[in-house]
Design a protein around this motif. Structure first.
Motif, PDB file in Angstrom:
ATOM      1  N   VAL A 235       0.855  -1.183   0.000  1.00 21.00           N
ATOM      2  CA  VAL A 235       0.000   0.000   0.000  1.00 21.00           C
ATOM      3  C   VAL A 235       0.891   1.233   0.000  1.00 21.00           C
ATOM      4  O   VAL A 235       1.851   1.313   0.773  1.00 21.00           O
ATOM      5  N   LEU A 236       0.593   2.181  -0.874  1.00 15.32           N
ATOM      6  CA  LEU A 236       1.318   3.444  -0.949  1.00 15.32           C
ATOM      7  C   LEU A 236       0.439   4.554  -0.390  1.00 15.32           C
ATOM      8  O   LEU A 236      -0.767   4.585  -0.655  1.00 15.32           O
ATOM      9  N   TYR A 237       1.050   5.467   0.366  1.00 18.43           N
ATOM     10  CA  TYR A 237       0.312   6.609   0.921  1.00 18.43           C
ATOM     11  C   TYR A 237       0.917   7.917   0.417  1.00 18.43           C
ATOM     12  O   TYR A 237       2.140   8.038   0.263  1.00 18.43           O
ATOM     13  N   PHE A 238       0.040   8.906   0.217  1.00 16.90           N
ATOM     14  CA  PHE A 238       0.428  10.240  -0.223  1.00 16.90           C
ATOM     15  C   PHE A 238      -0.443  11.245   0.529  1.00 16.90           C
ATOM     16  O   PHE A 238      -1.503  10.893   1.044  1.00 16.90           O
TER      17      PHE A 238
ATOM     18  N   VAL B 185      -4.666   3.902 -11.551  1.00 21.19           N
ATOM     19  CA  VAL B 185      -3.458   4.722 -11.478  1.00 21.19           C
ATOM     20  C   VAL B 185      -2.238   3.857 -11.777  1.00 21.19           C
ATOM     21  O   VAL B 185      -2.243   2.643 -11.527  1.00 21.19           O
ATOM     22  N   CYS B 186      -1.217   4.473 -12.337  1.00 20.38           N
ATOM     23  CA  CYS B 186       0.089   3.822 -12.435  1.00 20.38           C
ATOM     24  C   CYS B 186       1.111   4.739 -11.768  1.00 20.38           C
ATOM     25  O   CYS B 186       0.828   5.901 -11.479  1.00 20.38           O
ATOM     26  N   PHE B 187       2.287   4.198 -11.490  1.00 19.11           N
ATOM     27  CA  PHE B 187       3.299   5.009 -10.824  1.00 19.11           C
ATOM     28  C   PHE B 187       4.686   4.561 -11.259  1.00 19.11           C
ATOM     29  O   PHE B 187       4.884   3.425 -11.709  1.00 19.11           O
TER      30      PHE B 187
ATOM     31  N   THR C 149      -5.174   0.766  -7.708  1.00 19.68           N
ATOM     32  CA  THR C 149      -6.324   1.644  -7.542  1.00 19.68           C
ATOM     33  C   THR C 149      -6.019   2.650  -6.434  1.00 19.68           C
ATOM     34  O   THR C 149      -5.357   2.318  -5.453  1.00 19.68           O
ATOM     35  N   ILE C 150      -6.513   3.880  -6.612  1.00 16.39           N
ATOM     36  CA  ILE C 150      -6.236   4.943  -5.657  1.00 16.39           C
ATOM     37  C   ILE C 150      -7.545   5.435  -5.045  1.00 16.39           C
ATOM     38  O   ILE C 150      -8.581   5.458  -5.716  1.00 16.39           O
TER      39      ILE C 150
ATOM     40  N   ALA D 133      -5.812  16.020   2.441  1.00 18.60           N
ATOM     41  CA  ALA D 133      -6.318  14.759   1.902  1.00 18.60           C
ATOM     42  C   ALA D 133      -5.216  13.712   2.013  1.00 18.60           C
ATOM     43  O   ALA D 133      -4.038  14.006   1.788  1.00 18.60           O
ATOM     44  N   VAL D 134      -5.574  12.511   2.374  1.00 23.92           N
ATOM     45  CA  VAL D 134      -4.646  11.383   2.398  1.00 23.92           C
ATOM     46  C   VAL D 134      -5.094  10.392   1.332  1.00 23.92           C
ATOM     47  O   VAL D 134      -6.260   9.987   1.297  1.00 23.92           O
ATOM     48  N   LEU D 135      -4.185  10.045   0.452  1.00 24.64           N
ATOM     49  CA  LEU D 135      -4.463   9.146  -0.665  1.00 24.64           C
ATOM     50  C   LEU D 135      -3.787   7.810  -0.434  1.00 24.64           C
ATOM     51  O   LEU D 135      -2.686   7.743   0.115  1.00 24.64           O
TER      52      LEU D 135
END
Length: 198
Positions: free
Chosen positions: A91-94, A112-114, A143-144, A181-183
Protein backbone atom coordinates in the motif's frame (compact mmCIF):
# COMPACT_ATOMS: atom_id res chain seq x y z
CA UNK A 1 10.71 0.96 -20.09
CA UNK A 2 9.43 -2.59 -20.60
CA UNK A 3 8.21 -4.35 -17.51
CA UNK A 4 6.54 -7.53 -16.41
CA UNK A 5 3.62 -7.44 -14.03
CA UNK A 6 3.30 -9.24 -10.71
CA UNK A 7 -0.42 -9.15 -10.16
CA UNK A 8 -2.87 -10.06 -7.43
CA UNK A 9 -6.25 -10.96 -8.94
CA UNK A 10 -7.95 -10.15 -5.62
CA UNK A 11 -6.97 -6.47 -5.88
CA UNK A 12 -8.61 -5.82 -9.24
CA UNK A 13 -11.50 -3.36 -9.13
CA UNK A 14 -13.42 -1.35 -11.69
CA UNK A 15 -13.26 2.42 -12.18
CA UNK A 16 -15.72 4.64 -10.34
CA UNK A 17 -17.32 5.64 -13.66
CA UNK A 18 -19.96 2.99 -14.54
CA UNK A 19 -19.69 3.81 -18.25
CA UNK A 20 -16.07 2.67 -18.21
CA UNK A 21 -16.82 -0.69 -16.57
CA UNK A 22 -17.21 -2.69 -19.80
CA UNK A 23 -13.97 -1.39 -21.33
CA UNK A 24 -12.19 -1.86 -18.01
CA UNK A 25 -13.38 -5.47 -17.66
CA UNK A 26 -12.10 -6.28 -21.15
CA UNK A 27 -8.76 -4.64 -20.39
CA UNK A 28 -8.41 -6.53 -17.13
CA UNK A 29 -9.09 -9.88 -18.82
CA UNK A 30 -6.46 -9.03 -21.44
CA UNK A 31 -4.00 -8.18 -18.64
CA UNK A 32 -4.74 -11.41 -16.80
CA UNK A 33 -4.29 -13.43 -19.99
CA UNK A 34 -1.01 -11.63 -20.66
CA UNK A 35 0.26 -12.50 -17.18
CA UNK A 36 -0.86 -16.11 -17.56
CA UNK A 37 1.02 -16.27 -20.87
CA UNK A 38 4.14 -15.16 -19.03
CA UNK A 39 5.01 -11.86 -20.72
CA UNK A 40 8.59 -11.05 -19.82
CA UNK A 41 10.76 -7.96 -19.81
CA UNK A 42 12.76 -7.73 -23.02
CA UNK A 43 16.01 -7.04 -21.17
CA UNK A 44 15.78 -9.89 -18.67
CA UNK A 45 19.36 -9.17 -17.60
CA UNK A 46 18.08 -5.90 -16.09
CA UNK A 47 14.91 -7.26 -14.50
CA UNK A 48 14.80 -7.15 -10.71
CA UNK A 49 13.31 -10.39 -9.45
CA UNK A 50 11.86 -10.82 -6.00
CA UNK A 51 9.67 -8.48 -4.02
CA UNK A 52 12.36 -7.78 -1.39
CA UNK A 53 14.69 -6.43 -4.09
CA UNK A 54 11.89 -4.38 -5.66
CA UNK A 55 10.99 -2.90 -2.28
CA UNK A 56 14.64 -2.04 -1.70
CA UNK A 57 14.55 0.10 -4.85
CA UNK A 58 11.24 1.64 -3.78
CA UNK A 59 12.82 2.54 -0.45
CA UNK A 60 15.61 4.47 -2.22
CA UNK A 61 13.19 6.50 -4.38
CA UNK A 62 12.55 9.97 -3.00
CA UNK A 63 9.56 10.70 -5.24
CA UNK A 64 6.93 8.67 -7.09
CA UNK A 65 5.30 9.98 -10.24
CA UNK A 66 1.61 9.15 -10.47
CA UNK A 67 0.07 8.57 -13.88
CA UNK A 68 -3.64 9.40 -14.05
CA UNK A 69 -6.09 9.63 -16.93
CA UNK A 70 -8.29 12.73 -17.22
CA UNK A 71 -10.82 11.50 -19.77
CA UNK A 72 -8.55 10.72 -22.70
CA UNK A 73 -5.73 13.00 -21.51
CA UNK A 74 -2.79 11.52 -19.55
CA UNK A 75 -1.76 13.49 -16.46
CA UNK A 76 1.36 12.94 -14.39
CA UNK A 77 2.24 14.38 -10.99
CA UNK A 78 5.31 13.82 -8.76
CA UNK A 79 4.57 13.16 -5.09
CA UNK A 80 6.27 12.33 -1.81
CA UNK A 81 5.16 8.94 -0.56
CA UNK A 82 5.35 6.26 2.08
CA UNK A 83 4.62 2.56 1.73
CA UNK A 84 3.50 -0.31 3.91
CA UNK A 85 3.80 -4.01 3.14
CA UNK A 86 1.00 -5.94 4.80
CA UNK A 87 -1.10 -9.07 4.54
CA UNK A 88 -3.04 -7.65 1.61
CA UNK A 89 0.04 -6.54 -0.33
CA UNK A 90 1.81 -3.23 -0.86
CA UNK A 91 0.00 0.00 0.00
CA UNK A 92 1.32 3.44 -0.95
CA UNK A 93 0.31 6.61 0.92
CA UNK A 94 0.43 10.24 -0.22
CA UNK A 95 -0.87 13.55 1.10
CA UNK A 96 -2.45 16.33 -0.87
CA UNK A 97 -4.65 19.40 -0.81
CA UNK A 98 -8.36 18.63 -0.68
CA UNK A 99 -9.02 20.11 -4.12
CA UNK A 100 -7.29 20.27 -7.47
CA UNK A 101 -7.02 18.49 -10.79
CA UNK A 102 -5.52 15.35 -9.27
CA UNK A 103 -8.41 14.94 -6.81
CA UNK A 104 -10.98 15.62 -9.55
CA UNK A 105 -9.48 12.91 -11.76
CA UNK A 106 -9.35 10.35 -8.96
CA UNK A 107 -13.04 10.89 -8.18
CA UNK A 108 -13.91 9.88 -11.76
CA UNK A 109 -11.23 7.27 -12.48
CA UNK A 110 -9.41 5.49 -9.66
CA UNK A 111 -7.04 3.52 -11.88
CA UNK A 112 -3.46 4.72 -11.48
CA UNK A 113 0.09 3.82 -12.43
CA UNK A 114 3.30 5.01 -10.82
CA UNK A 115 7.03 5.22 -11.47
CA UNK A 116 10.03 5.90 -9.29
CA UNK A 117 13.76 5.85 -10.01
CA UNK A 118 17.04 6.24 -8.15
CA UNK A 119 20.78 5.47 -8.34
CA UNK A 120 21.18 7.45 -11.57
CA UNK A 121 24.65 7.89 -12.99
CA UNK A 122 26.06 8.62 -16.43
CA UNK A 123 28.13 5.97 -18.16
CA UNK A 124 30.47 7.81 -20.51
CA UNK A 125 31.96 6.33 -23.65
CA UNK A 126 34.41 7.27 -26.36
CA UNK A 127 31.64 7.47 -28.99
CA UNK A 128 28.22 9.10 -28.81
CA UNK A 129 26.33 5.82 -28.96
CA UNK A 130 28.50 4.31 -26.21
CA UNK A 131 26.96 6.65 -23.62
CA UNK A 132 24.37 5.18 -21.31
CA UNK A 133 23.22 5.33 -17.69
CA UNK A 134 23.09 3.25 -14.59
CA UNK A 135 19.81 3.36 -12.69
CA UNK A 136 17.21 1.48 -10.69
CA UNK A 137 13.48 1.93 -11.16
CA UNK A 138 10.08 0.60 -10.23
CA UNK A 139 6.86 0.74 -12.21
CA UNK A 140 3.47 -0.35 -10.96
CA UNK A 141 -0.26 0.10 -11.05
CA UNK A 142 -3.29 -0.19 -8.82
CA UNK A 143 -6.32 1.64 -7.54
CA UNK A 144 -6.24 4.94 -5.66
CA UNK A 145 -8.70 6.26 -3.08
CA UNK A 146 -9.09 9.01 -0.52
CA UNK A 147 -8.66 7.64 2.99
CA UNK A 148 -11.70 8.55 5.10
CA UNK A 149 -11.08 6.78 8.42
CA UNK A 150 -9.32 9.20 10.76
CA UNK A 151 -7.09 6.63 12.46
CA UNK A 152 -5.70 5.44 9.12
CA UNK A 153 -5.28 9.04 7.93
CA UNK A 154 -3.10 9.90 10.90
CA UNK A 155 -1.15 6.64 10.65
CA UNK A 156 -0.45 7.37 6.97
CA UNK A 157 0.76 10.89 7.75
CA UNK A 158 2.99 9.36 10.41
CA UNK A 159 4.49 6.97 7.87
CA UNK A 160 5.20 9.94 5.59
CA UNK A 161 6.85 11.98 8.34
CA UNK A 162 9.04 9.09 9.51
CA UNK A 163 10.07 8.19 5.96
CA UNK A 164 11.46 11.67 5.34
CA UNK A 165 13.30 11.89 8.64
CA UNK A 166 11.00 13.35 11.29
CA UNK A 167 11.83 11.86 14.70
CA UNK A 168 9.62 13.92 17.01
CA UNK A 169 6.19 13.23 18.45
CA UNK A 170 3.57 12.57 15.81
CA UNK A 171 0.91 15.10 16.76
CA UNK A 172 -1.12 16.67 13.96
CA UNK A 173 -3.00 19.93 14.47
CA UNK A 174 -6.75 19.53 13.81
CA UNK A 175 -6.77 22.59 11.54
CA UNK A 176 -4.06 21.02 9.36
CA UNK A 177 -5.85 17.65 9.24
CA UNK A 178 -9.04 19.37 8.07
CA UNK A 179 -7.19 20.78 5.06
CA UNK A 180 -5.27 17.60 4.19
CA UNK A 181 -6.32 14.76 1.90
CA UNK A 182 -4.65 11.38 2.40
CA UNK A 183 -4.46 9.15 -0.66
CA UNK A 184 -3.90 5.40 -0.74
CA UNK A 185 -2.88 3.16 -3.63
CA UNK A 186 -3.56 -0.55 -3.34
CA UNK A 187 -0.84 -1.93 -5.59
CA UNK A 188 -2.02 -4.64 -7.98
CA UNK A 189 1.21 -4.95 -9.99
CA UNK A 190 4.81 -3.83 -9.54
CA UNK A 191 8.11 -4.55 -11.25
CA UNK A 192 11.71 -3.45 -10.98
CA UNK A 193 14.54 -2.81 -13.42
CA UNK A 194 18.14 -1.77 -12.93
CA UNK A 195 21.46 -1.36 -14.66
CA UNK A 196 24.74 -1.17 -12.86
CA UNK A 197 27.98 0.08 -14.32
CA UNK A 198 30.20 -2.83 -15.27
Amino acid sequence: MEFSVIISYDNLSAPNDPEAAGTYATRQMDLVRSVEKGIRMRRTDREVKGQDQILAILERCEVLRLGLCDGGQPYIVPMNFAYVEGDTGIVLYFHSALEGRKIDIIRHNNRVCFEGDCDFGLIRGSRACDWSAEYASVIGEGTIELVQEEKERQEALGYLMRRYGFTGELVFAPKVLQKTAVLKIKVSGISGKQRKKQ
